[in-house]
Motif scaffolding. Sequence first.
Motif, mmCIF file in Angstrom:
data_model
loop_
_atom_site.group_PDB
_atom_site.id
_atom_site.type_symbol
_atom_site.label_atom_id
_atom_site.label_comp_id
_atom_site.label_asym_id
_atom_site.label_seq_id
_atom_site.Cartn_x
_atom_site.Cartn_y
_atom_site.Cartn_z
ATOM 1 N N PHE B 39 0.686 -1.234 -0.494
ATOM 2 C CA PHE B 39 0.187 0.138 -0.602
ATOM 3 C C PHE B 39 1.742 1.308 -0.066
ATOM 4 C CE2 PHE B 39 -3.436 2.479 2.468
ATOM 5 C CZ PHE B 39 -3.686 3.810 1.659
ATOM 6 N N GLY B 40 1.952 1.138 1.285
ATOM 7 C CA GLY B 40 2.548 2.746 1.422
ATOM 8 C C GLY B 40 3.214 2.717 -0.176
ATOM 9 N N ALA B 41 4.723 2.267 -0.389
ATOM 10 C CA ALA B 41 4.858 2.161 -1.704
ATOM 11 C C ALA B 41 3.855 2.263 -3.246
ATOM 12 C CB ALA B 41 5.917 0.856 -2.462
ATOM 13 N N SER B 42 2.572 1.676 -3.096
ATOM 14 C CA SER B 42 1.765 2.042 -4.559
ATOM 15 C C SER B 42 1.442 4.254 -3.802
ATOM 16 C CB SER B 42 0.159 1.714 -4.652
ATOM 17 O OG SER B 42 0.076 0.525 -3.653
ATOM 18 N N VAL B 73 -4.401 5.035 -7.426
ATOM 19 C CA VAL B 73 -5.159 3.960 -8.228
ATOM 20 C C VAL B 73 -4.941 2.695 -9.053
ATOM 21 C CG1 VAL B 73 -7.622 3.436 -8.731
ATOM 22 C CG2 VAL B 73 -7.110 5.859 -6.854
ATOM 23 N N LEU B 74 -4.026 3.826 -9.999
ATOM 24 C CA LEU B 74 -4.039 2.491 -11.084
ATOM 25 C C LEU B 74 -3.070 1.294 -10.041
ATOM 26 C CD1 LEU B 74 -3.082 4.468 -13.923
ATOM 27 C CD2 LEU B 74 -4.719 2.839 -14.148
ATOM 28 N N VAL B 75 -1.469 1.737 -9.533
ATOM 29 C CA VAL B 75 -1.243 0.649 -9.115
ATOM 30 C C VAL B 75 -1.540 -0.198 -7.926
ATOM 31 C CG1 VAL B 75 0.779 0.691 -7.645
ATOM 32 C CG2 VAL B 75 1.331 2.380 -9.331
ATOM 33 N N GLY B 76 -3.256 0.654 -6.889
ATOM 34 C CA GLY B 76 -3.374 -0.466 -6.586
ATOM 35 C C GLY B 76 -4.351 -1.631 -7.231
ATOM 36 N N SER B 197 -7.165 2.831 -2.307
ATOM 37 C CA SER B 197 -5.828 4.002 -3.429
ATOM 38 C C SER B 197 -6.133 4.893 -3.329
ATOM 39 C CB SER B 197 -5.655 2.911 -4.364
ATOM 40 O OG SER B 197 -5.783 1.173 -4.400
ATOM 41 N N LEU B 198 -7.153 5.069 -3.329
ATOM 42 C CA LEU B 198 -8.182 6.897 -3.388
ATOM 43 C C LEU B 198 -7.745 7.402 -1.533
ATOM 44 C CD1 LEU B 198 -11.825 6.352 -4.739
ATOM 45 C CD2 LEU B 198 -9.238 8.265 -5.679
ATOM 46 N N ALA B 199 -8.254 6.918 -0.829
ATOM 47 C CA ALA B 199 -8.212 7.191 0.906
ATOM 48 C C ALA B 199 -5.965 7.404 0.098
ATOM 49 C CB ALA B 199 -8.473 6.354 1.321
#
Lengths: 238, 299
Positions: B39-42, B73-76, B197-199
């Motif tokens: 998550f953090g890396a995304s 979001v894309l990376v998520g 990802s939005l958040a």
Amino acid sequence: MLSIRDLVTSYGNIEALRGISLDAAEGEVTCLLGPNGAGKTTTLFTIAGILTAKSGAVVLNGEDMTRLRAAEVVSRGIALVPENRLVFPRMDVEDNLRAGAYSRRASAAEIAADVADMYRRFPRLEERKDQLAGTLSGGEQQMLAIARGLMARPRILLMDEPSIGLAPMIVAEIFDIIRELNREGVTILLVEQNARMALDVAHKFYLIEGGRITFSGSPGEIEQDEVIQRAYLGSRQG
Amino acid sequence: MIDFIQNTVDGVMFGSSYALLAIGFTIVFGVMRRLNLAFGASIMLGAYMGTWLHVHYQVHVLVVAVTTVACTVLVGIYVERLCFHAVRRDAALASMVSSFVIWMQLEEAAIHLLPERTYAFPGLFAAGSYEAGPFLFRTEQTAMLLLAAVMVGALHLLLHRTRFGLALRATSENPLAAAYMGIHRTWTVLCAFVLMSLAGGVAGFAILATDQQITPFFGLWATFKGLIAMMLGGMGSLPGAILGGLLLGVVEAHALWYLGAEYRDLSAFLLLFAMLVSRPGGLLGQRILSREELAFRRV
């Protein structure tokens, strides 16, 4: 209405259903009896599209449902009231009911009308509509599970052991509900171990043992069959 | 006393972005009972895309904001498809390990994108502050708090007023029963990742716009803060994530003021340690003791 032909379902290499055929007629209560592990729940899961049949067919009003997935089966009119109720414990009663209507893509007004209809049918749920479902009693949770199933406006309602884990008085109440629903024209396929109670509501019985249907008949016929008497009705004559 | 209040308010403001990170973790944990360690890396990679535009084309800060959120979001979605959708449902550990691997991959990607590692990140406003009585507030942090409040409000409406929100909550409560209602699990999980990802993207932008610089280590930092805040509040609980984030922010702000900068991160770990010892489920977590565990305690 619902017709099942030579249904075979397996878990890995183990065949749980070895060719089941049964019919549930419109407006009737059809009951599937049988011991633990006979394949009762597997039958319901296969009809509901949670398990996929290896062979055979599930047909609802002439439409083949065999290969459909759960979401498609619900939206075509087959709703399942699962064993052990499985209400959403930390959602309130009203949200549980709304979740039942998920498959319908109905307008908010339509869903609100159906929720009101459920409250009329089950006044106890209305009293508790803002309560979390996990705080309801076992009997109330079963009512909620049934109402949630009805919210999908099914053409046939599959009920998996609605009496399980409930006190005898509550079981009688749940069977009153089943009888009442049926009087209003709801078609029901009921799986039960409580054969004595089922005898009063069902129009047709199927006995399933070891993944096969070993007997089928009316309540009268089942009461005359000595073996079934002894095994499932705990008869005094035996 | 004034210091204390000032620190608490500062802590709440900065903690609001921890809350968003924790919300991201908790949404996906609720639906899947799995941690997305990437998550953090995304967020970091999303922000690097924004920075890249900023460095090469000097785009407006709002373009950087939109790029950061959109790329996060894309990376998520990429992480969900690769680590969660593709990995078998019952292999929770495999998902977590593969999300860790993707974390490393994303860090590498960021370093290749912008090889000098530390870059300036555009601020939302020229760094400023305003006074209210005896207190002094930083403009960027106030904006961060407002942004987080808007996100939380929108998320609340989404979860409680829409059909999709109902599906998401039902899946978190009981995935099997949700499937019986005709709720598509794969679709719900993908949407949960988009929400996460939005958040995260909004939180990442708000934090970086305050710090005004970015390094590849932002991913590690964001994962830590988000995980700690989520565990403080109780895993899988949205109000818990908000409370945990704010609590973490406040404790860090006090540690920074009274003990010094080197104690800021230490205080976060101490706080988590104290919480895990005293209330393992977190502030608002479910009581996770089963009957067997209760019986075991008495033996």
